[in-house]
Scaffold this active site. Structure first.
Site, short mmCIF file in Angstrom:
data_model
loop_
_atom_site.label_atom_id
_atom_site.label_comp_id
_atom_site.label_asym_id
_atom_site.label_seq_id
_atom_site.Cartn_x
_atom_site.Cartn_y
_atom_site.Cartn_z
N GLU A 211 -19.79 30.78 6.37
CA GLU A 211 -19.66 31.84 7.38
C GLU A 211 -18.20 32.20 7.61
OE1 GLU A 211 -23.49 30.74 10.19
OE2 GLU A 211 -21.47 30.39 10.96
N LYS A 213 -14.85 32.63 9.60
CA LYS A 213 -14.32 31.97 10.78
C LYS A 213 -13.43 32.97 11.50
CE LYS A 213 -12.03 27.70 12.30
NZ LYS A 213 -11.17 28.23 13.34
N ARG A 233 -15.31 26.95 25.54
CA ARG A 233 -15.37 25.68 24.82
C ARG A 233 -15.25 24.50 25.78
NH1 ARG A 233 -11.79 22.34 22.15
NH2 ARG A 233 -12.01 22.13 19.90
N PHE A 302 -23.25 32.94 16.04
CA PHE A 302 -23.57 32.20 14.82
C PHE A 302 -24.62 31.11 15.01
CE2 PHE A 302 -19.21 30.93 16.23
CZ PHE A 302 -19.50 29.67 16.75
N ARG A 377 -17.61 16.43 16.58
CA ARG A 377 -17.15 16.98 15.32
C ARG A 377 -18.12 16.48 14.27
NH1 ARG A 377 -12.75 19.88 15.52
NH2 ARG A 377 -11.47 19.54 17.36
N LYS A 383 -14.57 23.30 8.21
CA LYS A 383 -13.80 24.56 8.22
C LYS A 383 -12.76 24.53 7.12
CE LYS A 383 -10.82 22.81 11.89
NZ LYS A 383 -10.25 22.95 13.21
N1 ATP Z 1 -18.74 31.03 12.12
C1 ATP Z 1 -18.22 30.13 12.93
N2 ATP Z 1 -18.87 28.98 13.16
C2 ATP Z 1 -18.36 28.04 13.98
N3 ATP Z 1 -17.18 28.17 14.62
C3 ATP Z 1 -16.49 29.30 14.44
C4 ATP Z 1 -16.98 30.33 13.59
N4 ATP Z 1 -16.08 31.33 13.62
C5 ATP Z 1 -15.09 30.95 14.42
N5 ATP Z 1 -15.30 29.74 14.91
C6 ATP Z 1 -14.37 29.00 15.79
O1 ATP Z 1 -13.85 27.92 15.04
C7 ATP Z 1 -13.94 26.71 15.75
C8 ATP Z 1 -14.39 25.62 14.82
O2 ATP Z 1 -13.37 24.74 14.55
P1 ATP Z 1 -13.19 23.44 15.43
O3 ATP Z 1 -14.50 22.94 15.84
O4 ATP Z 1 -12.34 22.54 14.67
O5 ATP Z 1 -12.49 23.99 16.74
P2 ATP Z 1 -10.96 24.17 16.95
O6 ATP Z 1 -10.33 22.83 16.93
O7 ATP Z 1 -10.83 25.01 18.13
O8 ATP Z 1 -10.56 24.89 15.61
P3 ATP Z 1 -9.41 25.86 15.25
O9 ATP Z 1 -8.19 25.37 15.94
O10 ATP Z 1 -9.37 25.71 13.76
O11 ATP Z 1 -9.89 27.19 15.70
C9 ATP Z 1 -14.96 26.92 16.82
O12 ATP Z 1 -14.65 26.21 18.00
C10 ATP Z 1 -14.99 28.43 17.04
O13 ATP Z 1 -14.18 28.78 18.13
#
Ligand code: ATP
Length: 515
Positions: A211, A213, A233, A302, A377, A383
């Protein structure tokens, strides 16, 4: 039984930090929980983890480090400490410095030498046990005989370990039934691990969806008939700041549901606007109508967690997505491509390339057979971002020179270590806008534990996202490595220091550098 003595918490906290065997940590916590009164536990847990429930307490170094004769024996209870720190956090106005000093003197004077050391660590943020919450879940399970998986699920659904602990210890394992997925009550969102490349992710997951991001703000949308609520979040309610989302929710093909997604601002050509612009929409002091006009945002979903009171969390992603597709029209869902296994890795790489061309930050690769693991996690979301960044914690900042005189500028950056403390990895004054400099100066002074002409040392609480060009060996820093060309991308106020990157994962990502 009386309230828990602070001495006991300090000892258990120290022992849990000192032992590396997880089963021993669990046993120590289980014993403590068994002894604690149910109502006491919500207070005890944050102190054990080294987190002050009161948040920041603006104490000058001079006040904190003033020697106070310790008490001979332990009499202080956690509840008393908690009450005193709450009073301390509220002191303001004229004479507040003197009043704070008096309260700290009173607290330290009732504490033994060991308790004083623990309190000092708590207030300066030095005793912090990152992994404690996960171990505490197992400790609770052991103390009460409830299955650990059920306790974990209840914590996800309640969004609070303390609430579950109190119910469980007060009423026994049956109390877990109270924590059900409910529309209107937010749950912690599922998080992703990182993978180095799309093929690595596909290799690990097998049948998966790749998907896009989107670099916006994570949102959990709850609709119950005419009522819509939007949570971040960190489970803050931001419904009023994003009126577009309520409008969008009312257009979907259902009445009661919980959806997971991202909200983001696009420009007229359909490309994402900067993260700062999207983030500006949820700032506390913005005028909503003006902001919504200047930077309209769109939801892009999503996942579906609940539809028509059916809890979908344990269903495989493929089935949850089918529900999502039934409810949400395609333009409001993330773009994706399905991959059946490693032979389709090429197609997945192409999808990543196209996603980057459209201006997005990368992809999230998701196993089609995996449940939604709220609050964790999960290894089933990976990702992949070509520009690798780290989430680090600001440990101190140096006063700037020239154009930056009067501003805190050069940041000392720390990564988490196995014992929950932070190891400095390097410094940076790059990548900051003027607005950021002003903001960080104010924010860091609020977190200050020691100020000098040259720099300010802070409680390790502020998470900052850092881009860098690689690692190099260095004998100057405790982990034996430092970052090459580190620069600030943005502050991550939505992350707790416990979520910052660790020295261990950083070293694992750079096997070429041996400290
Ligand atoms: N298709 C998707 N599916 C899931 N999460 C997504 C998607 N597109 C964007 N995101 C974002 O990416 C994040 C997933 O990465 P992670 O769970 O590591 O959070 P994070 O630490 O906030 O990540 P990052 O700093 O890389 O954005 C999610 O919290 C969401 O905000």
């Amino acid at each position: 039984m009386d309230c828990m003595l602070l001495t006991r918490i300090a000892q258990v906290s120290q022992e849990v930090a000192a032992t590396s065997a997880r089963s021993r940590k669990v046993a120590l916590l289980a014993e403590l929980f068994r002894d604690a009164e149910a109502a006491d536990v919500p207070i005890v847990i944050p102190y054990l983890a080294g987190r002050l429930p009161q948040g920041r307490i603006g104490l000058g170094w001079k006040v904190l480090s003033r020697p106070v004769t310790p008490a001979d024996g332990p009499t202080l209870t956690v509840a008393e400490v908690d009450a005193l720190l709450s009073t301390l956090a509220k002191v303001s106005g004229a004479g507040s410095q003197a009043e704070r000093a008096r309260l700290v003197g009173e607290l330290m004077g009732s504490a033994t030498k060991d308790e004083q050391r623990f309190l000092f660590g708590l207030i300066t943020g030095e005793v912090r046990q990152g992994a404690l919450d996960a171990v505490a879940v197992e400790g609770l399970a052991e103390a009460t005989g409830a299955p650990a998986a059920d306790v974990r699920r209840a914590v996800m659904l309640a969004g609070s370990l303390q609430t579950v602990a109190e119910a469980l210890l007060g009423d026994g394992p049956g109390a877990l039934d109270r924590f059900r997925l409910t529309v209107g009550r937010p749950v912690l969102p599922m998080l992703a691990h990182s993978a180095a490349s799309v093929s690595e992710a596909v290799d690990k997951l097998g049948a998966c969806a790749v998907e896009e991001k989107l670099d916006g703000i994570r949102v959990q949308l709850h609709r119950d008939g005419d009522t819509v609520r939007i949570y971040t979040r960190t489970l803050d309610d931001i419904t009023d700041r994003l009126p577009e989302l309520t409008t969008a929710a009312m257009q979907l093909r259902g009445e009661r549901f919980i959806l997971d997604g991202e909200v983001i601002a696009f420009d007229e050509a359909g490309r994402p606007r900067s993260f700062q612009e999207t983030a500006g929409r949820v700032g506390k002091r913005v005028d909503v109508a003006t902001a919504a006009h200047a930077v309209p945002v769109s939801p892009v979903f999503f996942d579906a967690l609940s539809v028509d009171d059916r809890d979908l969390l344990d269903l495989p992603f493929a089935e949850r997505h089918a529900e999502l597709a039934r409810l949400v029209p395609e333009p409001m869902r993330v773009r994706r491509t399905l991959v059946t296994g490693p032979q389709d890795a090429r197609q997945a790489e192409d999808f990543l390339a196209r996603t980057l061309e459209r201006g997005h930050e990368g992809v999230v690769v998701k196993a089609l057979d995996a449940a939604y693991s709220a609050g964790r996690r999960g290894a089933s979301w990976l990702k992949v971002k070509p520009v690798h960044t780290l989430d680090l914690v600001v440990l101190a900042a140096e006063w700037g020179h020239g154009r930056r005189t009067g501003k805190l500028s050069n940041l000392h950056l720390g990564a988490r270590t196995a014992d929950g403390s932070f190891a400095m990895l390097g410094k940076t004054f790059k990548g900051m806008t003027d607005a950021m400099l002003t903001w960080q100066t104010k924010r860091l002074r609020e977190l200050a534990v020691e100020e000098s002409e040259y720099m300010v040392t802070v409680r390790p609480e502020l998470v900052v996202e850092i881009a860098y060009d690689g690692l190099q060996r260095s004998t100057r820093y405790p982990a034996g490595v430092t970052l090459r060309f580190a620069r600030v991308v943005r502050y991550r106020e939505d992350k707790r220091p416990e979520e910052a990157d660790t020295v261990e994962t950083l070293l694992a990502a750079h096997p070429e550098v041996k400290p």
